[in-house]
Design an enzyme around this catalytic site. Structure first.
Site, PDB file in Angstrom:
ATOM      1  N   SER A 261       0.715  -1.240   0.159  1.00 13.68           N
ATOM      2  CA  SER A 261      -0.116   0.110  -0.009  1.00 13.68           C
ATOM      3  C   SER A 261       1.068   1.138   0.062  1.00 13.68           C
ATOM      4  CB  SER A 261      -0.924   0.074   1.178  1.00 13.68           C
ATOM      5  OG  SER A 261      -0.154  -0.179   2.411  1.00 13.68           O
TER       6      SER A 261
ATOM      7  N   ASP B  52       8.481  -3.101  -5.315  1.00 14.06           N
ATOM      8  CA  ASP B  52       7.045  -2.557  -5.239  1.00 14.06           C
ATOM      9  C   ASP B  52       6.735  -1.441  -6.020  1.00 14.06           C
ATOM     10  OD1 ASP B  52       7.505  -4.649  -3.140  1.00 14.06           O
ATOM     11  OD2 ASP B  52       7.207  -3.270  -1.579  1.00 14.06           O
TER      12      ASP B  52
HETATM   13  C1  GLA Z   1       9.091  -5.344   0.710  1.00 10.93           C
HETATM   14  C2  GLA Z   1       9.999  -4.350   0.082  1.00 10.93           C
HETATM   15  C3  GLA Z   1      10.369  -4.881  -1.133  1.00 10.93           C
HETATM   16  C4  GLA Z   1      10.937  -6.466  -1.198  1.00 10.93           C
HETATM   17  C5  GLA Z   1      10.007  -7.212  -0.282  1.00 10.93           C
HETATM   18  C6  GLA Z   1      10.641  -8.497   0.057  1.00 10.93           C
HETATM   19  O1  GLA Z   1       7.864  -5.473   0.150  1.00 10.93           O
HETATM   20  O2  GLA Z   1       9.196  -2.976   0.000  1.00 10.93           O
HETATM   21  O3  GLA Z   1      11.534  -3.996  -1.666  1.00 10.93           O
HETATM   22  O4  GLA Z   1      12.255  -6.544  -0.424  1.00 10.93           O
HETATM   23  O5  GLA Z   1       9.432  -6.436   0.944  1.00 10.93           O
HETATM   24  O6  GLA Z   1      10.600  -9.248  -1.176  1.00 10.93           O
END
Ligand code: GLA
Length: 378
Positions: free
Chosen positions: A125, A171
Site C-alpha cells: 500500500s 514494489d
Molecule cells: C518489501 C519491500 C520490497 C521487497 C519485499 C520482499 O515489500 O518493499 O522491496 O524487499 O519486501 O521481497
C-alpha cells in the site's frame, strides 16, 4: 479500485472546485522475495487494488491533503525542512521533496486520496501511495518528463529517507510498470525487465490475508538487509547476487549462524526464481508450486520473516492440496500467495476460512488476484 466519484465529490466539497484523478496499484509477487535489495530477480505483477487521488494546484507553496480512509488532514509547506510527523503524510511529503530534488518545479496543491490496498497485508500500500503521488506530480508539474523507473526510484528514496524502511525497488517498480494480465520479471541489478503474460490455464492465484498486520517501519526488515550486506562485503562482492554457494561455504566459519542462514536463503531463492522461469516456459505449474513451498520454508526457517498464523495458512494450503503457497512480501504477517487448480478454489477458500477461524478466532480474508495496470491518469 475505489469509486473515484467519492473522491471527486470530497475534493469538490473541501476545495470548491474540480480536480484531476490519478491511480497507482499495489502488487503481488509470484517468487523472488528479499532478492531485490540483493541485486537479484523478482516476479511481481500489479493488482487492481489501488490508491487513487484527486488533485489540483492551489497557487501557494502549501500542500493541503486529506486521506479519506484514515480521515486524516495535513497542511504543510513544500519547502519546510521537516514536514508532517504523521507517517502516512510523510510519504506524501517525501515524494514532494524527492520530486523537487529531481528537478520538478512542484508547487502547492490540494489533494484528496484513498484506496483499497489493504494496509499491512504485504501488498505494498505504501508503494502505491508513493507512486500515485510521484506519477501525479510528474504529470501536473513536470509535463510527464520523468520516466517510470525514475518515478519508482523516487518512491523508494521516500521510504529510505522519510520513513526509514531500506526497501528494494520491487514494489515501486511493479506499481509503476504493471500491465493488465502480465507478470514482470525484473533484474534488480540492471533494471531490465520483461512482461510475462499470465494465463495459467486451469490454475489461479489467490491471496489469503492473515489479518496479522505487518509493519516494516522499525521492523527487523532492515536487519535482514544488513545481514545480507555483511555477507556480501566479506565475500568481496557488491551484492549477494554475485555470491556463489562455494563462496558462502568458504565464509561459513567467519559468519554468525544467523547471517549464514540469511545468505543461504537468498542464494536458494536466486536458484528458485530461475527454476520458476524455466517451468513457466513449459507451462509446468506443479514445479512453480513446489518452488513456492520451498521459498516459504526458507523464509520461515532461514530468513525468519514468517509468523505462526502464516505458517498455519501454508500448512493448511498443503493439506488441502494447493499447488504452491508461501508468505508474500516483506513478511512478519500479511498474506499468503496461493497457486491452485481452478477446481479446488471454492473448497479451499471455504476450508481455510473455517480452520483459521477455529484456530485463531480471526476471520482471514480471501483476495482473488486480478493482474491490473500500473500508475496512470484516470
Ligand atoms: C518489501 C519491500 C520490497 C521487497 C519485499 C520482499 O515489500 O518493499 O522491496 O524487499 O519486501 O521481497
Amino acid at each position: 479500485m475505489i469509486d473515484t466519484n467519492i473522491l471527486y465529490d470530497e475534493f469538490q466539497r473541501r476545495f470548491g472546485r474540480q480536480g484531476v484523478a490519478y491511480s497507482a496499484p499495489g502488487r503481488i509477487n509470484l517468487i523472488g522475495e528479499h532478492t531485490d535489495y540483493n541485486g537479484g530477480f523478482v516476479f511481481p505483477g500489479a493488482v487492481e487494488q489501488s490508491i487513487t487521488l484527486v488533485i489540483s494546484s492551489n497557487g501557494t507553496n502549501k500542500v493541503n491533503a486529506y486521506a479519506t480512509d484514515l480521515q486524516l488532514e495535513a497542511l504543510f509547506s513544500i519547502n519546510g525542512p521537516d514536514g508532517p510527523s504523521d507517517v502516512n503524510m510523510r510519504y506524501v511529503y517525501g515524494v514532494v521533496r524527492e520530486m523537487i530534488a529531481a528537478g520538478i518545479a512542484v508547487e502547492g496543491f490540494d489533494v484528496v486520496y484513498g484506496g483499497d490496498v489493504p494496509l499491512g497485508a504485504g501488498m505494498s500500500s505504501s508503494a502505491a501511495l508513493e507512486c500515485c503521488f510521484a506519477y501525479a506530480l510528474n504529470d501536473l508539474f513536470g509535463g510527464g518528463r520523468l520516466d517510470r523507473m525514475t518515478l519508482a526510484k523516487i518512491g523508494q528514496a521516500t521510504e529510505h529517507k522519510y520513513v526509514g524502511v531500506m526497501c528494494g525497488i520491487m514494489d515501486q517498480f511493479a506499481s509503476m510498470h504493471g500491465r493488465k494480465g502480465s507478470l514482470m520479471r525484473l533484474d534488480c541489478r540492471s533494471g531490465e525487465f520483461e512482461y510475462f503474460p499470465w494465463n495459467p490455464e486451469g490454475y489461479r492465484l489467490v491471496l489469503i490475508n492473515s489479518c496479522v498486520k505487518h509493519e516494516l517501519v522499525g521492523s527487523p526488515y532492515n536487519d535482514r538487509r544488513r545481514s545480507c550486506e555483511r555477507v556480501a562485503q566479506l565475500a568481496g562482492v557488491e551484492t549477494l547476487r554475485d555470491c556463489t554457494w562455494q563462496q558462502l561455504e568458504q565464509l561459513r566459519q567467519q559468519l554468525s549462524d544467523e547471517d549464514y542462514r540469511r545468505a543461504r536463503y537468498v542464494l536458494g531463492e536466486k536458484d528458485r526464481v530461475l527454476a520458476v522461469c524455466d517451468a513457466l516456459q513449459r507451462g509446468d505449474y506443479e514445479t512453480v508450486g513446489q518452488q513456492m513451498y520451498l521459498t516459504h520454508e526458507g523464509l520461515a526457517k532461514d530468513y525468519e520473516v514468517s509468523c505462526e498464523e502464516i505458517d498455519f495458512l501454508v500448512d493448511e494450503a498443503r493439506r488441502i492440496g494447493v499447488t504452491g503457497c508461501r508468505i508474500m512480501g516483506g513478511g512478519f504477517g500479511g498474506c499468503t500467495i496461493n497457486l491452485l487448480k481452478d477446481s479446488l478454489y471454492d473448497a479451499f477458500c471455504e476450508e481455510v476460512q473455517r480452520s483459521y477461524k477455529k484456530r485463531f478466532d480471526v476471520d482471514c480474508k480471501i483476495i482473488p488476484v486480478v493482474i491490473g495496470d500500473g500508475a496512470r491518469r484516470l
